[in-house]
Design an enzyme around this catalytic site. Structure first.
Site, PDB file in Angstrom:
ATOM      1  N   LYS A 196       2.069   6.498 -11.085  1.00  0.00           N
ATOM      2  CA  LYS A 196       1.638   5.651  -9.972  1.00  0.00           C
ATOM      3  C   LYS A 196       0.380   4.893 -10.383  1.00  0.00           C
ATOM      4  CE  LYS A 196      -0.539   6.978  -5.959  1.00  0.00           C
ATOM      5  NZ  LYS A 196      -1.596   5.993  -5.606  1.00  0.00           N
ATOM      6  N   ASP A 211       1.428   0.956  -6.399  1.00  0.00           N
ATOM      7  CA  ASP A 211       0.979   1.289  -5.034  1.00  0.00           C
ATOM      8  C   ASP A 211      -0.105   0.314  -4.601  1.00  0.00           C
ATOM      9  OD1 ASP A 211       0.182   2.629  -2.714  1.00  0.00           O
ATOM     10  OD2 ASP A 211      -0.860   4.216  -3.797  1.00  0.00           O
ATOM     11  N   LYS A 242       0.172  -1.521  -1.561  1.00  0.00           N
ATOM     12  CA  LYS A 242       0.143  -1.537  -0.081  1.00  0.00           C
ATOM     13  C   LYS A 242      -0.079  -2.938   0.483  1.00  0.00           C
ATOM     14  CE  LYS A 242      -1.658   3.204   0.374  1.00  0.00           C
ATOM     15  NZ  LYS A 242      -2.094   3.588  -0.974  1.00  0.00           N
ATOM     16  N   ASP A 297       0.229  -8.896   4.598  1.00  0.00           N
ATOM     17  CA  ASP A 297      -0.214 -10.289   4.742  1.00  0.00           C
ATOM     18  C   ASP A 297       0.887 -11.037   5.490  1.00  0.00           C
ATOM     19  OD1 ASP A 297      -1.509 -12.819   4.327  1.00  0.00           O
ATOM     20  OD2 ASP A 297      -2.361 -12.071   2.445  1.00  0.00           O
ATOM     21  N   ASN A 321       5.370 -15.000   4.254  1.00  0.00           N
ATOM     22  CA  ASN A 321       5.586 -15.866   3.092  1.00  0.00           C
ATOM     23  C   ASN A 321       4.762 -15.421   1.880  1.00  0.00           C
ATOM     24  OD1 ASN A 321       6.678 -18.300   1.833  1.00  0.00           O
ATOM     25  ND2 ASN A 321       4.568 -19.035   1.930  1.00  0.00           N
ATOM     26  N   THR A 322       3.525 -15.023   2.120  1.00  0.00           N
ATOM     27  CA  THR A 322       2.656 -14.570   1.024  1.00  0.00           C
ATOM     28  C   THR A 322       3.181 -13.267   0.431  1.00  0.00           C
ATOM     29  OG1 THR A 322       0.779 -15.644   2.067  1.00  0.00           O
ATOM     30  CG2 THR A 322       0.274 -13.918   0.471  1.00  0.00           C
ATOM     31  N   THR A 375      -2.799   8.720   5.873  1.00  0.00           N
ATOM     32  CA  THR A 375      -3.117  10.117   6.223  1.00  0.00           C
ATOM     33  C   THR A 375      -4.609  10.290   6.526  1.00  0.00           C
ATOM     34  OG1 THR A 375      -3.094  10.523   3.863  1.00  0.00           O
ATOM     35  CG2 THR A 375      -1.221  11.317   5.095  1.00  0.00           C
ATOM     36  N   ARG A 390      -5.176  14.477  -8.710  1.00  0.00           N
ATOM     37  CA  ARG A 390      -6.171  15.356  -9.329  1.00  0.00           C
ATOM     38  C   ARG A 390      -5.667  16.706  -9.823  1.00  0.00           C
ATOM     39  NH1 ARG A 390     -10.063  13.926  -4.522  1.00  0.00           N
ATOM     40  NH2 ARG A 390      -7.964  13.690  -3.659  1.00  0.00           N
TER      41      ARG A 390
HETATM   42  O1  C5P Z   1      -5.638  13.372  -6.287  1.00  0.00           O
HETATM   43  P1  C5P Z   1      -4.612  13.439  -5.213  1.00  0.00           P
HETATM   44  O2  C5P Z   1      -3.427  14.328  -5.528  1.00  0.00           O
HETATM   45  O3  C5P Z   1      -5.203  13.731  -3.844  1.00  0.00           O
HETATM   46  O4  C5P Z   1      -4.037  11.950  -5.157  1.00  0.00           O
HETATM   47  C1  C5P Z   1      -3.100  11.523  -4.204  1.00  0.00           C
HETATM   48  C2  C5P Z   1      -2.736  10.086  -4.436  1.00  0.00           C
HETATM   49  O5  C5P Z   1      -1.881   9.663  -3.371  1.00  0.00           O
HETATM   50  C3  C5P Z   1      -3.910   9.123  -4.454  1.00  0.00           C
HETATM   51  O6  C5P Z   1      -3.592   8.081  -5.375  1.00  0.00           O
HETATM   52  C4  C5P Z   1      -3.959   8.593  -3.044  1.00  0.00           C
HETATM   53  O7  C5P Z   1      -4.475   7.287  -2.977  1.00  0.00           O
HETATM   54  C5  C5P Z   1      -2.475   8.584  -2.677  1.00  0.00           C
HETATM   55  N1  C5P Z   1      -2.193   8.630  -1.249  1.00  0.00           N
HETATM   56  C6  C5P Z   1      -2.593   9.672  -0.436  1.00  0.00           C
HETATM   57  N2  C5P Z   1      -2.293   9.663   0.910  1.00  0.00           N
HETATM   58  C7  C5P Z   1      -1.618   8.628   1.430  1.00  0.00           C
HETATM   59  C8  C5P Z   1      -1.187   7.574   0.611  1.00  0.00           C
HETATM   60  C9  C5P Z   1      -1.510   7.603  -0.746  1.00  0.00           C
HETATM   61  O8  C5P Z   1      -3.206  10.627  -0.901  1.00  0.00           O
HETATM   62  N3  C5P Z   1      -1.295   8.633   2.695  1.00  0.00           N
END
Ligand code: C5P
Length: 232
Positions: free
Chosen positions: A33, A60, A62, A65, A68-69, A120, A212
């Site tokens: 990702k 990712d 997201k 807009d 059209n954009t 979230t 992480r």
């Molecule tokens: O490090 P960690 O496992 O928390 O990373 C989760 C990844 O998923 C990050 O890139 C975060 O931006 C993404 N993400 C998230 N919750 C969301 C949408 C995306 O944690 N609702």
């Protein structure tokens, strides 16, 4: 079709390529990702380079807009040959339909397109007070997922705990991509609504997004393999 997607939240091409080098001898190439941080730092060339190394890519970004954009931007992303990308369902059904149109290549193929329902990090209280959405967060997520389905999208990003609500509303075939994954014996970091890879499988997630627990592990390859073993 279940897969583990590794959130490569790095701020330079050098860092992400050094990280991916560690997987060079592995049989299974991680699905990667690329989020805003890396994309804004390293641009489309890092997408091409990771693709050349044989990884699948979830871009990712997201998008949100005017239709059209978003349509024209999705055309650019589909030419980058990514495997999955996303947008905000809050952009309306019209915007999501335009995105699909832009994403579809001349031969009819296209990357998987999923929608963000409510982030979230957004609590029900803030959603109601600041965004003036006068419904529960569960109903809002289910409704946005249904809008995404009506627009023809493939699924949504949601917390693992929301995956079953989404499946009930939109059917088993509608994809749930779930971040917020932690090993049973590890730190939560800043994630609140979390689950283990094994539990995500039971709940019906189609893809888990893990950052992480893999990128900050002493042995990222072992952590990745542990996810694969628990989840696939
Ligand atoms: O490090 P960690 O496992 O928390 O990373 C989760 C990844 O998923 C990050 O890139 C975060 O931006 C993404 N993400 C998230 N919750 C969301 C949408 C995306 O944690 N609702």
């Amino acid at each position: 079709m279940r897969d583990v997607i590794v959130a490569c939240d790095f701020s330079s091409a050098e860092e992400v390529l050094a990280f991916l080098d560690r997987f060079a001898g592995c049989e299974r190439k991680p699905f990667v990702k690329i989020g805003m941080e890396l994309y804004y730092a390293a641009g489309p060339e890092i997408v091409r380079e990771i693709k050349r190394r044989g990884h699948k890519i979830f871009l990712d970004l997201k998008l949100h807009d005017i239709p059209n954009t978003v349509k024209k931007t999705m055309r650019v992303l589909s030419n980058l040959d990514v495997d999955m990308t996303n947008l905000h369902a809050a952009g309306t059904i019209e915007m999501m339909k335009a995105a699909l149109e832009g994403l579809t290549r001349t031969d009819g193929t296209r990357p998987i397109l999923i929608a963000v329902t409510q982030l979230t990090s957004t609590s029900e209280e803030r959603m109601q007070k600041e965004l003036l959405i006068n419904a529960s967060i569960a109903d809002t997520i289910a409704h946005y997922a249904a809008n995404a389905k009506e627009a023809g999208l493939d699924g949504v990003v949601c917390s693992p705990l929301e995956a079953s609500v989404v499946k009930q509303k939109c059917g088993d075939g509608f994809i749930a991509v779930t971040p917020g994954i932690r090993f049973a014996d590890a730190a939560k970091d800043d994630q609140v609504r979390i689950t283990t890879p094994a539990r995500a499988k039971e709940i019906g997630s189609d893809y888990i997004v893990v950052g992480r627990p893999i990128t900050a592990a002493e042995d990222p390859v072992a952590a990745y393999n542990r996810c694969v073993e628990e989840y696939i």
